[in-house]
Design a protein around this motif. Structure first.
Motif, mmCIF file in Angstrom:
data_model
loop_
_atom_site.group_PDB
_atom_site.id
_atom_site.type_symbol
_atom_site.label_atom_id
_atom_site.label_comp_id
_atom_site.label_asym_id
_atom_site.label_seq_id
_atom_site.Cartn_x
_atom_site.Cartn_y
_atom_site.Cartn_z
ATOM 1 N N GLU A 12 0.793 -1.354 -0.068
ATOM 2 C CA GLU A 12 -0.082 0.093 0.033
ATOM 3 C C GLU A 12 0.947 1.054 -0.028
ATOM 4 O O GLU A 12 0.452 2.224 -0.771
ATOM 5 C CB GLU A 12 -0.883 0.055 1.312
ATOM 6 C CG GLU A 12 -1.859 1.159 1.273
ATOM 7 C CD GLU A 12 -2.602 1.149 2.537
ATOM 8 O OE1 GLU A 12 -3.092 2.098 3.251
ATOM 9 O OE2 GLU A 12 -3.252 0.140 2.771
ATOM 10 N N ARG A 13 2.057 1.218 0.617
ATOM 11 C CA ARG A 13 2.754 2.415 0.780
ATOM 12 C C ARG A 13 3.396 2.586 -0.464
ATOM 13 O O ARG A 13 3.829 3.778 -0.861
ATOM 14 C CB ARG A 13 3.891 2.219 1.961
ATOM 15 C CG ARG A 13 4.630 3.297 2.143
ATOM 16 C CD ARG A 13 4.765 3.924 3.445
ATOM 17 N NE ARG A 13 5.848 5.151 3.554
ATOM 18 C CZ ARG A 13 6.429 5.460 4.444
ATOM 19 N NH1 ARG A 13 6.042 5.092 5.493
ATOM 20 N NH2 ARG A 13 7.407 6.296 4.209
ATOM 21 N N TYR A 14 3.905 1.620 -1.069
ATOM 22 C CA TYR A 14 4.697 1.601 -2.387
ATOM 23 C C TYR A 14 3.878 0.835 -3.578
ATOM 24 O O TYR A 14 4.005 -0.213 -3.880
ATOM 25 C CB TYR A 14 5.956 0.883 -2.181
ATOM 26 C CG TYR A 14 6.966 1.540 -1.335
ATOM 27 C CD1 TYR A 14 7.635 2.834 -1.350
ATOM 28 C CD2 TYR A 14 6.848 1.053 0.271
ATOM 29 C CE1 TYR A 14 8.536 3.158 -0.197
ATOM 30 C CE2 TYR A 14 7.792 1.729 1.124
ATOM 31 C CZ TYR A 14 8.501 2.809 1.031
ATOM 32 O OH TYR A 14 9.309 3.195 1.852
ATOM 33 N N PRO A 15 3.115 1.989 -4.125
ATOM 34 C CA PRO A 15 2.268 1.387 -5.222
ATOM 35 C C PRO A 15 2.803 0.882 -6.462
ATOM 36 O O PRO A 15 2.082 -0.049 -7.235
ATOM 37 C CB PRO A 15 1.215 2.329 -5.346
ATOM 38 C CG PRO A 15 1.674 3.607 -4.819
ATOM 39 C CD PRO A 15 2.863 3.288 -3.745
ATOM 40 N N HIS A 16 3.948 1.155 -6.579
ATOM 41 C CA HIS A 16 4.849 0.777 -7.810
ATOM 42 C C HIS A 16 5.384 -0.905 -7.585
ATOM 43 O O HIS A 16 5.485 -1.456 -8.531
ATOM 44 C CB HIS A 16 5.940 1.550 -8.225
ATOM 45 C CG HIS A 16 7.040 1.880 -6.989
ATOM 46 N ND1 HIS A 16 6.870 2.428 -5.842
ATOM 47 C CD2 HIS A 16 8.238 0.908 -6.761
ATOM 48 C CE1 HIS A 16 7.799 2.338 -5.035
ATOM 49 N NE2 HIS A 16 8.704 1.590 -5.652
ATOM 50 N N LEU A 17 5.053 -1.248 -6.224
ATOM 51 C CA LEU A 17 5.666 -2.631 -5.970
ATOM 52 C C LEU A 17 4.292 -3.454 -6.056
ATOM 53 O O LEU A 17 3.087 -3.126 -5.795
ATOM 54 C CB LEU A 17 5.973 -2.711 -4.861
ATOM 55 C CG LEU A 17 7.324 -2.038 -4.322
ATOM 56 C CD1 LEU A 17 7.789 -2.233 -3.103
ATOM 57 C CD2 LEU A 17 8.706 -2.743 -5.241
ATOM 58 N N THR A 18 4.324 -4.573 -6.731
ATOM 59 C CA THR A 18 3.342 -5.530 -6.831
ATOM 60 C C THR A 18 3.249 -6.270 -5.463
ATOM 61 O O THR A 18 4.018 -6.088 -4.468
ATOM 62 C CB THR A 18 3.436 -6.889 -7.778
ATOM 63 O OG1 THR A 18 4.778 -7.269 -7.488
ATOM 64 C CG2 THR A 18 3.661 -6.290 -9.272
#
Length: 92
Positions: A12-18
């Motif tokens: 959630e904090r890093y939306p670019h991560l799956t």
């Protein structure tokens, strides 16, 4: 808290991560901490706490049912001491 909660928080904090990337990141961190502790090295995470191994010496215990003396062998236990920021955040 289960393992899935920090994984969801990272995703959630890093939306670019799956979700899979977040799961791998959390697993790598936990595996690194476990590997360091298992080799006898202490792990210090500033603001969170310290993990160490402590040797507990052999002792004589008592069987609570019979009162008979029982030899308790020496063991090695994992010890966690909360850091100052964690203690203050919890309110104790």
């Amino acid at each position: 808290m289960t393992r899935q909660e920090p994984i969801a928080a990272v995703a959630e904090r890093y939306p670019h991560l799956t979700q899979q990337d977040a799961e791998v990141a959390v697993k790598l961190i936990l595996d690194a901490v476990a590997a360091a502790i298992s080799t006898g090295a202490g792990v210090e995470i500033r603001g969170f706490g310290t993990f160490k191994l402590k040797e507990v010496g052999a002792r004589t215990g008592r069987n609570p049912k019979t009162g008979e003396a029982v030899a308790v062998p020496a063991t090695v236990k994992t010890y966690f001491k909360a850091g100052k920021e964690l203690r203050e955040g919890v309110g104790r």
